[in-house]
Motif scaffolding. Structure first.
Motif, PDB file in Angstrom:
ATOM      1  N   GLY A  14      -3.550   0.708  -0.632  1.00 28.91           N
ATOM      2  CA  GLY A  14      -4.717   1.185   0.107  1.00 28.91           C
ATOM      3  C   GLY A  14      -6.014   0.503  -0.262  1.00 28.91           C
ATOM      4  N   GLN A  15      -5.969  -0.432  -1.199  1.00 31.62           N
ATOM      5  CA  GLN A  15      -7.180  -1.126  -1.629  1.00 31.62           C
ATOM      6  C   GLN A  15      -7.489  -2.295  -0.693  1.00 31.62           C
ATOM      7  N   PRO A  16      -8.749  -2.755  -0.661  1.00 28.86           N
ATOM      8  CA  PRO A  16      -9.085  -3.930   0.148  1.00 28.86           C
ATOM      9  C   PRO A  16      -8.343  -5.173  -0.356  1.00 28.86           C
ATOM     10  N   ALA A  17      -7.737  -5.880   0.571  1.00 34.82           N
ATOM     11  CA  ALA A  17      -7.012  -7.114   0.262  1.00 34.82           C
ATOM     12  C   ALA A  17      -7.603  -8.223   1.121  1.00 34.82           C
ATOM     13  N   PHE A  18      -7.805  -9.382   0.516  1.00 34.98           N
ATOM     14  CA  PHE A  18      -8.386 -10.504   1.247  1.00 34.98           C
ATOM     15  C   PHE A  18      -7.332 -11.593   1.369  1.00 34.98           C
ATOM     16  N   LYS A  19      -7.142 -12.032   2.610  1.00 35.60           N
ATOM     17  CA  LYS A  19      -6.082 -12.976   2.916  1.00 35.60           C
ATOM     18  C   LYS A  19      -6.610 -14.126   3.755  1.00 35.60           C
ATOM     19  N   VAL A  20      -5.936 -15.254   3.634  1.00 39.61           N
ATOM     20  CA  VAL A  20      -6.186 -16.395   4.499  1.00 39.61           C
ATOM     21  C   VAL A  20      -4.818 -16.806   5.031  1.00 39.61           C
ATOM     22  N   ARG A  21      -4.705 -16.856   6.337  1.00 38.52           N
ATOM     23  CA  ARG A  21      -3.420 -17.154   6.988  1.00 38.52           C
ATOM     24  C   ARG A  21      -2.309 -16.225   6.487  1.00 38.52           C
ATOM     25  N   LYS A  22      -2.637 -14.939   6.376  1.00 41.30           N
ATOM     26  CA  LYS A  22      -1.708 -13.872   5.980  1.00 41.30           C
ATOM     27  C   LYS A  22      -1.219 -13.968   4.539  1.00 41.30           C
ATOM     28  N   LYS A  23      -1.884 -14.788   3.730  1.00 38.32           N
ATOM     29  CA  LYS A  23      -1.520 -14.917   2.317  1.00 38.32           C
ATOM     30  C   LYS A  23      -2.639 -14.338   1.463  1.00 38.32           C
ATOM     31  N   GLY A  24      -2.308 -13.342   0.644  1.00 37.91           N
ATOM     32  CA  GLY A  24      -3.301 -12.695  -0.203  1.00 37.91           C
ATOM     33  C   GLY A  24      -3.735 -13.573  -1.362  1.00 37.91           C
ATOM     34  N   PHE A  25      -5.023 -13.508  -1.677  1.00 39.85           N
ATOM     35  CA  PHE A  25      -5.542 -14.267  -2.812  1.00 39.85           C
ATOM     36  C   PHE A  25      -6.528 -13.474  -3.657  1.00 39.85           C
ATOM     37  N   VAL A  26      -7.068 -12.370  -3.135  1.00 44.85           N
ATOM     38  CA  VAL A  26      -7.946 -11.488  -3.905  1.00 44.85           C
ATOM     39  C   VAL A  26      -7.704 -10.050  -3.453  1.00 44.85           C
ATOM     40  N   TYR A  27      -7.612  -9.147  -4.436  1.00 45.19           N
ATOM     41  CA  TYR A  27      -7.458  -7.719  -4.157  1.00 45.19           C
ATOM     42  C   TYR A  27      -8.525  -6.969  -4.935  1.00 45.19           C
ATOM     43  N   SER A  39      -9.941  -3.534  -6.517  1.00 44.67           N
ATOM     44  CA  SER A  39      -9.330  -2.292  -7.000  1.00 44.67           C
ATOM     45  C   SER A  39      -9.783  -1.125  -6.112  1.00 44.67           C
ATOM     46  N   ALA A  40      -8.986  -0.081  -6.073  1.00 41.78           N
ATOM     47  CA  ALA A  40      -9.293   1.085  -5.238  1.00 41.78           C
ATOM     48  C   ALA A  40     -10.636   1.699  -5.612  1.00 41.78           C
ATOM     49  N   ASP A  41     -10.994   1.668  -6.898  1.00 39.35           N
ATOM     50  CA  ASP A  41     -12.279   2.235  -7.324  1.00 39.35           C
ATOM     51  C   ASP A  41     -13.422   1.204  -7.281  1.00 39.35           C
ATOM     52  N   GLU A  42     -13.103  -0.002  -6.799  1.00 42.32           N
ATOM     53  CA  GLU A  42     -14.078  -1.080  -6.606  1.00 42.32           C
ATOM     54  C   GLU A  42     -14.776  -1.529  -7.892  1.00 42.32           C
ATOM     55  N   THR A  43     -14.087  -1.400  -9.035  1.00 42.98           N
ATOM     56  CA  THR A  43     -14.673  -1.831 -10.300  1.00 42.98           C
ATOM     57  C   THR A  43     -14.139  -3.183 -10.781  1.00 42.98           C
ATOM     58  N   SER A  44     -13.061  -3.663 -10.145  1.00 40.11           N
ATOM     59  CA  SER A  44     -12.497  -4.940 -10.554  1.00 40.11           C
ATOM     60  C   SER A  44     -11.818  -5.627  -9.368  1.00 40.11           C
ATOM     61  N   VAL A  45     -11.559  -6.909  -9.552  1.00 41.68           N
ATOM     62  CA  VAL A  45     -10.780  -7.662  -8.570  1.00 41.68           C
ATOM     63  C   VAL A  45      -9.604  -8.290  -9.288  1.00 41.68           C
ATOM     64  N   MET A  46      -8.525  -8.474  -8.549  1.00 42.40           N
ATOM     65  CA  MET A  46      -7.365  -9.225  -9.013  1.00 42.40           C
ATOM     66  C   MET A  46      -7.365 -10.488  -8.165  1.00 42.40           C
ATOM     67  N   LEU A  47      -7.393 -11.652  -8.819  1.00 41.80           N
ATOM     68  CA  LEU A  47      -7.457 -12.892  -8.048  1.00 41.80           C
ATOM     69  C   LEU A  47      -6.447 -13.916  -8.536  1.00 41.80           C
ATOM     70  N   LYS A  48      -6.092 -14.800  -7.620  1.00 42.43           N
ATOM     71  CA  LYS A  48      -5.135 -15.866  -7.881  1.00 42.43           C
ATOM     72  C   LYS A  48      -5.830 -16.978  -8.664  1.00 42.43           C
ATOM     73  N   ALA A  49      -5.131 -17.517  -9.667  1.00 40.05           N
ATOM     74  CA  ALA A  49      -5.680 -18.603 -10.477  1.00 40.05           C
ATOM     75  C   ALA A  49      -4.520 -19.480 -10.952  1.00 40.05           C
ATOM     76  N   LEU A  50      -4.853 -20.597 -11.527  1.00 42.27           N
ATOM     77  CA  LEU A  50      -3.839 -21.414 -12.184  1.00 42.27           C
ATOM     78  C   LEU A  50      -3.552 -20.801 -13.557  1.00 42.27           C
ATOM     79  N   ARG A  51      -2.332 -20.967 -14.039  1.00 43.25           N
ATOM     80  CA  ARG A  51      -1.947 -20.396 -15.338  1.00 43.25           C
ATOM     81  C   ARG A  51      -2.907 -20.805 -16.456  1.00 43.25           C
ATOM     82  N   GLU A  52      -3.255 -22.089 -16.482  1.00 46.63           N
ATOM     83  CA  GLU A  52      -4.128 -22.590 -17.541  1.00 46.63           C
ATOM     84  C   GLU A  52      -5.503 -21.921 -17.497  1.00 46.63           C
ATOM     85  N   GLU A  53      -5.994 -21.708 -16.279  1.00 52.68           N
ATOM     86  CA  GLU A  53      -7.307 -21.076 -16.129  1.00 52.68           C
ATOM     87  C   GLU A  53      -7.248 -19.623 -16.583  1.00 52.68           C
TER      88      GLU A  53
END
Length: 114
Positions: free
Chosen positions: A24-37, A39-53
């Motif tokens: 139920g949280q906001p999800a951001f997608k480009v061409r139907k592929k998620g890259f940032v989510y 959090s439901a309480d809007e205090t954090s984001v989960m984002l795609k990165a390279l392993r090294e980063e």
């Protein structure tokens, strides 16, 4: 940076759409592929990165960055919005988009404005 500012940055990138994520949280997608989510309480984001980063950022500032799952060359990173540097977070959001967007959209974004 707050959730509203994050949303503004993301929706300013070519091809980005806001959806409702699996929890139920906001999800951001480009061409139907998620890259940032967001959090439901809007205090954090989960984002795609390279392993090294992911590893470098968590080691550098564990108060701001928390590792999440990893698969292949990508790793997901949780970022606490209240304590994140705005400029660095904007770069991370844009990089997450670049890791997901097709080359055509990346070229469109990087093209200088006339």
């Amino acid at each position: 940076m707050d959730a509203e500012a994050v949303t503004k940055v993301l929706l300013g990138l070519p091809g980005v759409e806001e959806h409702v994520g699996w929890a139920g949280q906001p999800a951001f997608k480009v061409r139907k592929k998620g890259f940032v989510y967001l959090s439901a309480d809007e205090t954090s984001v989960m984002l795609k990165a390279l392993r090294e980063e992911q590893e470098a950022l968590v080691a550098e500032d564990p108060e701001v960055y928390t590792p999440s799952w990893a698969s292949g060359r990508f790793a997901w990173l949780e970022v606490k919005l209240a304590v994140a540097d705005e400029e660095e977070l904007t770069e991370l959001l844009t990089e997450a988009w670049r890791l997901t967007a097709p080359k055509m959209l990346i070229a469109q974004h990087e093209q200088p404005s006339a």
